[in-house]
Design an enzyme around this catalytic site. Structure first.
Site, PDB file in Angstrom:
ATOM      1  N   ARG A  59       0.837  -1.211   0.000  1.00 10.74           N
ATOM      2  CA  ARG A  59       0.000   0.000   0.000  1.00 10.74           C
ATOM      3  C   ARG A  59       0.872   1.262   0.000  1.00 10.74           C
ATOM      4  NH1 ARG A  59      -1.733   2.200   4.425  1.00 10.74           N
ATOM      5  NH2 ARG A  59      -2.137   0.238   5.494  1.00 10.74           N
ATOM      6  N   ASP A 184      -7.874  17.023 -15.394  1.00 12.71           N
ATOM      7  CA  ASP A 184      -8.150  15.632 -15.752  1.00 12.71           C
ATOM      8  C   ASP A 184      -7.802  15.497 -17.235  1.00 12.71           C
ATOM      9  OD1 ASP A 184      -9.280  13.234 -16.623  1.00 12.71           O
ATOM     10  OD2 ASP A 184     -10.974  13.354 -15.241  1.00 12.71           O
TER      11      ASP A 184
HETATM   12  C1  LIG Z   1     -13.595   7.214 -16.780  1.00 13.29           C
HETATM   13  C2  LIG Z   1     -13.225   8.593 -16.351  1.00 13.29           C
HETATM   14  C3  LIG Z   1     -12.980   8.895 -15.005  1.00 13.29           C
HETATM   15  C4  LIG Z   1     -13.140   7.873 -13.916  1.00 13.29           C
HETATM   16  O1  LIG Z   1     -12.217   6.863 -14.018  1.00 13.29           O
HETATM   17  P1  LIG Z   1     -12.437   5.356 -13.438  1.00 13.29           P
HETATM   18  O2  LIG Z   1     -11.156   4.712 -13.797  1.00 13.29           O
HETATM   19  O3  LIG Z   1     -13.631   4.800 -14.101  1.00 13.29           O
HETATM   20  O4  LIG Z   1     -12.636   5.529 -11.961  1.00 13.29           O
HETATM   21  C5  LIG Z   1     -12.588  10.169 -14.699  1.00 13.29           C
HETATM   22  N1  LIG Z   1     -12.469  11.125 -15.646  1.00 13.29           N
HETATM   23  C6  LIG Z   1     -12.712  10.870 -16.944  1.00 13.29           C
HETATM   24  C7  LIG Z   1     -12.561  11.977 -17.937  1.00 13.29           C
HETATM   25  C8  LIG Z   1     -13.102   9.602 -17.344  1.00 13.29           C
HETATM   26  O5  LIG Z   1     -13.359   9.373 -18.641  1.00 13.29           O
END
Ligand SMILES: *Cc1c(COP(=O)(O)O)cnc(C)c1O
Length: 397
Positions: A59, A184
């Site tokens: 972890r 993101d």
């Molecule tokens: C899929 C996605 C997430 C979440 O990711 P997981 O791996 O499903 O938890 C976050 N941001 C974007 C832009 C995504 O496409």
């Protein structure tokens, strides 16, 4: 790979994070172990005090995970990265590391659904305020900033409308107000967009998508810029516990090797598909960052090296027309998620964005006939033939 060699991005995809290992394997071994043996009590204690480098417990850190983390950090141009069990684990860990009770977050209204729900429904319970904004217009970000704004959270291109935010402009506003910008970068991957070059302070990914690229892993990552940030994030991740496991880290690291070739191929495919759809009589409009008709085409040209694999389009005839196409595809797979080598197609109004409700969808530009495609690396002529035959099942309106 020699440490001091300066490599181009596509070479880095193949070699980043790969070191010399015992017995000389070319690929990092999978250290499928929860814990690591100490040589002595003294050595164990020194590891815990942070005086010696080494591994204690998976972890906290694991060599297979670390190899993948170093690769992603190198590709994003960050200092270090932290592998997480999902994209949402990366996002929740990031926000819980950066925010305190009484703080405020400004976020793009077009963020991934669970991210918005996390901010609005969960963080609010801990006294964290938030304002969603249409971040394609920087004025909206500026107006939403408050003295207690600590994070400006941007996702670009947004999902599924592919709305694009000017990263440098947003970073400038965040920094002027003493806030950090978190990006993101899932939809682009570092092959097509590197947010640190445009002022981002932290980059997060769902590695489930393009970074792994093979639709067989759920994972996420946080990339940070400094040693101080790394220590702060590592400590919180260690308490929250949402880490990636060694086997998934191994798979993601394998996927990274082809990241650049996959992103180039699927971007080329998506561009051809977008043009095909734009010229199709049953298609009302196409939203794709590579088309001049995209409202933020200029910004895409500035900060993305290619338009990416996501294409959204609206079929004439609304919901029923969208359904007819979904039910008629043969090569494209009807499934949510994105970023794999296979082309996926889905209908946001009845699937990923159903829970938003019709009114909120309309406001966000997610119309009833909107179809989203995550273009893969198949032969583009086969994909176009499949879409052509699927569209022939839509009644003329
Ligand atoms: C899929 C996605 C997430 C979440 O990711 P997981 O791996 O499903 O938890 C976050 N941001 C974007 C832009 C995504 O496409």
């Amino acid at each position: 790979m020699s440490e001091n060699m300066k490599l181009n991005f596509d070479s880095k995809c193949v070699h980043a994070g790969i070191e010399d290992y015992e017995h000389g394997p070319v690929i990092p071994p999978i250290y499928q172990t929860s814990t690591f043996k100490f040589k002595s009590t003294q050595q164990g204690a020194a590891l815990f005090r942070g005086e010696k480098e080494g591994y204690i417990y998976t972890r906290m850190s694991n060599p297979t995970v670390e190899a993948m983390e170093k690769a992603v950090a190198s590709l994003e141009g960050g200092y270090r990265a932290l592998g997480c069990g999902s994209g949402m684990a990366a996002i929740s860990t990031t926000l819980l590391t950066l925010l305190n009770t009484g703080d405020h977050v400004v976020f793009s209204e077009a963020v991934y659904g669970p991210t918005a729900t996390l901010i609005v429904n969960v963080l609010s319970r801990f006294g964290i305020e938030s304002t969603p904004v249409n971040s394609t217009d920087l004025k909206n970000i500026e107006e939403a900033m408050k003295p207690n704004t600590k994070v400006v959270y941007i996702e670009t291109p947004g999902n599924p409308t592919l709305a694009i935010t000017d990263l440098s402009g947003a970073a400038e506003i965040a920094h002027k107000h003493g806030a950090l910008m978190v990006v993101d970068n899932t939809f682009m991957s570092p092959a097509l967009q590197r947010p640190f070059e445009h002022g981002a302070d932290v980059v997060v990914h769902s590695m489930t998508k393009f970074l792994n690229g093979h639709a067989d892993v759920v994972a996420g990552i946080i990339v940070v810029k400094s040693h101080e940030d790394y220590k702060k994030f590592r400590s919180v991740l260690n308490q929250l516990g949402g880490v990636i496991d060694p086997f998934n880290a191994f798979l993601v690291h394998r996927g990274l090797k082809t990241l650049d070739v996959r992103m180039q191929r699927l971007s080329d495919n998506a561009m051809k598909i977008a043009k095909f759809l734009e010229a199709h009589p049953k298609v009302k409009w196409v939203r794709y960052p590579g088309l001049e008709s995209h409202p933020q085409y200029e910004i895409a040209q500035k900060q993305q090296s290619a338009p990416g694999g996501m294409v959204s389009f609206e079929i004439k005839g609304g919901f029923a027309a969208g359904e007819a196409v979904m039910n008629s595809v043969k090569l494209c797979t009807l499934a949510v998620s994105l970023g794999g080598v296979e082309t996926l197609i889905q209908h946001p109004a009845s699937m990923t964005h159903l829970s938003m409700g019709r009114e909120a969808r309309e406001k966000a530009g997610i119309t009833e006939g909107l179809v989203r495609i995550s273009v893969g690396i198949e032969n583009v002529n086969d994909l176009i033939a499949d879409l052509e035959q699927a569209l022939s099942h839509v009644e003329e309106v």
